[in-house]
Design an enzyme around this catalytic site. Structure first.
Site, PDB file in Angstrom:
ATOM      1  N   SER A  50       0.855  -1.188   0.000  1.00 56.87           N
ATOM      2  CA  SER A  50       0.000   0.000   0.000  1.00 56.87           C
ATOM      3  C   SER A  50       0.893   1.242   0.000  1.00 56.87           C
ATOM      4  O   SER A  50       2.114   1.133   0.175  1.00 56.87           O
ATOM      5  CB  SER A  50      -0.872  -0.003   1.255  1.00 56.87           C
ATOM      6  N   ASP A  83      -0.897  -1.549  -4.199  1.00 52.53           N
ATOM      7  CA  ASP A  83      -2.282  -1.666  -3.729  1.00 52.53           C
ATOM      8  C   ASP A  83      -2.860  -0.264  -3.500  1.00 52.53           C
ATOM      9  O   ASP A  83      -2.229   0.572  -2.851  1.00 52.53           O
ATOM     10  CB  ASP A  83      -2.263  -2.462  -2.411  1.00 52.53           C
ATOM     11  N   HIS A 178     -12.884  -3.180   4.101  1.00 52.32           N
ATOM     12  CA  HIS A 178     -11.539  -3.391   4.625  1.00 52.32           C
ATOM     13  C   HIS A 178     -11.525  -3.471   6.160  1.00 52.32           C
ATOM     14  O   HIS A 178     -12.451  -2.981   6.803  1.00 52.32           O
ATOM     15  CB  HIS A 178     -10.619  -2.239   4.200  1.00 52.32           C
ATOM     16  N   LYS A 182     -15.793  -5.835   9.866  1.00 52.25           N
ATOM     17  CA  LYS A 182     -16.549  -5.764   8.618  1.00 52.25           C
ATOM     18  C   LYS A 182     -18.051  -5.903   8.844  1.00 52.25           C
ATOM     19  O   LYS A 182     -18.850  -5.177   8.279  1.00 52.25           O
ATOM     20  CB  LYS A 182     -16.107  -6.901   7.685  1.00 52.25           C
ATOM     21  N   ARG A 278      14.097 -11.574  17.587  1.00 54.21           N
ATOM     22  CA  ARG A 278      13.997 -12.840  16.844  1.00 54.21           C
ATOM     23  C   ARG A 278      13.099 -13.834  17.564  1.00 54.21           C
ATOM     24  O   ARG A 278      12.484 -14.694  16.937  1.00 54.21           O
ATOM     25  CB  ARG A 278      15.399 -13.437  16.633  1.00 54.21           C
TER      26      ARG A 278
HETATM   27  P1  13P Z   1      -8.640  -6.951   4.503  1.00 57.97           P
HETATM   28  O1  13P Z   1      -8.638  -5.760   5.399  1.00 57.97           O
HETATM   29  O2  13P Z   1      -9.934  -7.684   4.566  1.00 57.97           O
HETATM   30  O3  13P Z   1      -7.475  -7.850   4.774  1.00 57.97           O
HETATM   31  O4  13P Z   1      -8.501  -6.436   2.991  1.00 57.97           O
HETATM   32  C1  13P Z   1      -7.245  -6.117   2.452  1.00 57.97           C
HETATM   33  C2  13P Z   1      -7.341  -5.424   1.139  1.00 57.97           C
HETATM   34  O5  13P Z   1      -8.365  -5.374   0.491  1.00 57.97           O
HETATM   35  C3  13P Z   1      -6.104  -4.803   0.643  1.00 57.97           C
HETATM   36  O6  13P Z   1      -6.304  -4.101  -0.548  1.00 57.97           O
HETATM   37  O1  G3H Z   2      -6.520  -1.984   1.658  1.00 54.17           O
HETATM   38  C1  G3H Z   2      -5.744  -1.551   2.500  1.00 54.17           C
HETATM   39  C2  G3H Z   2      -4.663  -2.410   3.045  1.00 54.17           C
HETATM   40  O2  G3H Z   2      -5.130  -3.176   4.118  1.00 54.17           O
HETATM   41  C3  G3H Z   2      -3.468  -1.563   3.392  1.00 54.17           C
HETATM   42  O3  G3H Z   2      -3.582  -0.948   4.613  1.00 54.17           O
HETATM   43  O4  G3H Z   2      -2.923   1.443   4.230  1.00 54.17           O
HETATM   44  O5  G3H Z   2      -2.755   0.385   6.510  1.00 54.17           O
HETATM   45  O6  G3H Z   2      -1.143  -0.238   4.690  1.00 54.17           O
HETATM   46  P1  G3H Z   2      -2.551   0.243   5.035  1.00 54.17           P
HETATM   47 ZN    ZN Z   3      -8.179  -3.098  -0.715  1.00 59.43          ZN
END
Ligand code: 13P
Ligand code: G3H
Ligand code: ZN
Length: 323
Positions: A50, A83, A178, A182, A278
């Site tokens: 992301s 992403d 997300h 949910k 670790r």
């Molecule tokens: P989740 O929060 O359900 O894991 O979805 C992740 C997602 O869609 C990342 O793009």
């Molecule tokens: O869709 C979102 C992903 O879960 C990424 O989340 O922006 O916290 O890295 P983030």
């Molecule tokens: Zn997503």
């Protein structure tokens, strides 16, 4: 083996009627955990970052971790995917870094603006062989902050969107959201809508917000000192039904976070004297491997790593144009 493109991996998945897991990473242990699962299952894998992950890893750290992952797993097709890219500049940055696939998420804009932005990204990415995922409709969760409501993907718009932009994969809104929180109870997803859109577009579809928020992992987090409130995710049966109807890419982030957290909490609970990273990051890495392995087997991508030889970006660009 070079990195694979999303287009090649998802077209094979659509043809073979299985789903490929797309797992978010932010650090070395989660990447190692996911790659170990892919190797164990002999599965193609989509590793995604992301914008937050790019910032957290300072871009180049992530790039070199990814190069190591591919070098150490020569028989596994690995897609390196951005992403939820927000704008063309982010896409350019990811492609310059070596990403073989990008998502542009302009789904919170009106349809015409979504088409314009997505087309601009395809015009930039495709001549470089890089695949593009876009989104139509509105999920809940993080995206509610932007638009304030959930809107399922309209099949007529999906056909028009794909024809006008040329995207390689389309993320559809079918009721997921997300994050961990949910649903209040077992959800009903619009899996029939997946079938309608798939039959009409003939494109690989993507399901965001696909974490199952496993009750046993949530219990483990809370048993060892966590305070996660009641949370319900997407049942595996709904994911399997969506895959049967045309979903080819399944995005998972929350479940990896939870698996890691549960393992770390257990280490500290069992032995509060521990302070060597670790000692807790190792078990966290193993927890991710187990979780990802079970998903790869359920999604059906296990065993498909050797089905094709990944195209280089140079080869992939010929799929779009006669370059
Ligand atoms: P989740 O929060 O359900 O894991 O979805 C992740 C997602 O869609 C990342 O793009
Ligand atoms: O869709 C979102 C992903 O879960 C990424 O989340 O922006 O916290 O890295 P983030
Ligand atoms: Zn997503």
């Amino acid at each position: 083996m070079p990195f694979a493109t999303l287009r090649q991996v998802l077209e094979a998945a659509r043809e073979g009627r299985y789903g490929v897991g797309a797992f978010n990473v932010n650090n070395m242990e989660s990447l190692q955990g996911i790659m170990a699962a892919a190797a164990r299952c002999n599965s193609p894998v989509i590793i995604q970052a992301s914008r937050g992950a790019l910032k957290y890893t300072n871009l180049n750290y992530l790039r070199h971790l990814m190069l190591a992952a591919v070098e150490l797993n020569p028989n596994i097709p690995v897609v390196l995917h951005l992403d939820h890219g927000d704008k063309i500049e982010t896409v350019r940055e990811a492609i310059a870094l070596g990403f073989t696939s990008v998502m542009i998420d302009a789904s919170h804009f009106p349809f015409e603006e979504n088409v314009r932005i997505t087309k601009e990204v395809c015009d930039y990415a495709h001549p470089r062989g890089v695949s593009v995922e876009a989104e139509l409709g509105t999920l809940g969760g993080i995206e509610e902050d932007v638009s304030g409501h959930v809107q399922l993907t309209n099949p007529d718009q999906a056909v028009e969107f794909i024809n006008r932009t040329g995207v390689d994969a389309l993320a559809v809104a079918i009721g997921t959201s997300h994050g961990a929180y949910k649903f209040k109870s077992a959800p009903v997803l619009a899996t029939d809508l997946v079938r309608t859109i798939s039959d009409r577009t003939h494109k690989p579809l993507v399901m965001h917000g696909s974490s199952s928020v496993p009750a046993d992992i949530k219990k483990m987090i809370n048993d060892y000192g966590g305070r996660m409130p009641e949370a319900v995710g997407v049942p595996m049966e709904s994911i399997v039904a969506s895959i049967a109807n045309g979903v080819c890419k399944i995005n998972v982030d929350t479940d990896s976070r939870m698996a890691m957290t549960a393992a770390i909490r257990k280490v500290f609970h069992d032995d509060p004297t521990k302070f060597d990273p670790r000692d807790y990051l190792g078990p966290a890495r193993e927890a991710i491997t187990d979780m990802v392995e079970s998903k790869m087997r359920a999604f059906g991508c296990a065993g498909h790593a050797g089905d094709y030889v990944p195209l280089t970006l140079e080869e992939a660009k010929h799929q779009y144009y006669n370059l």
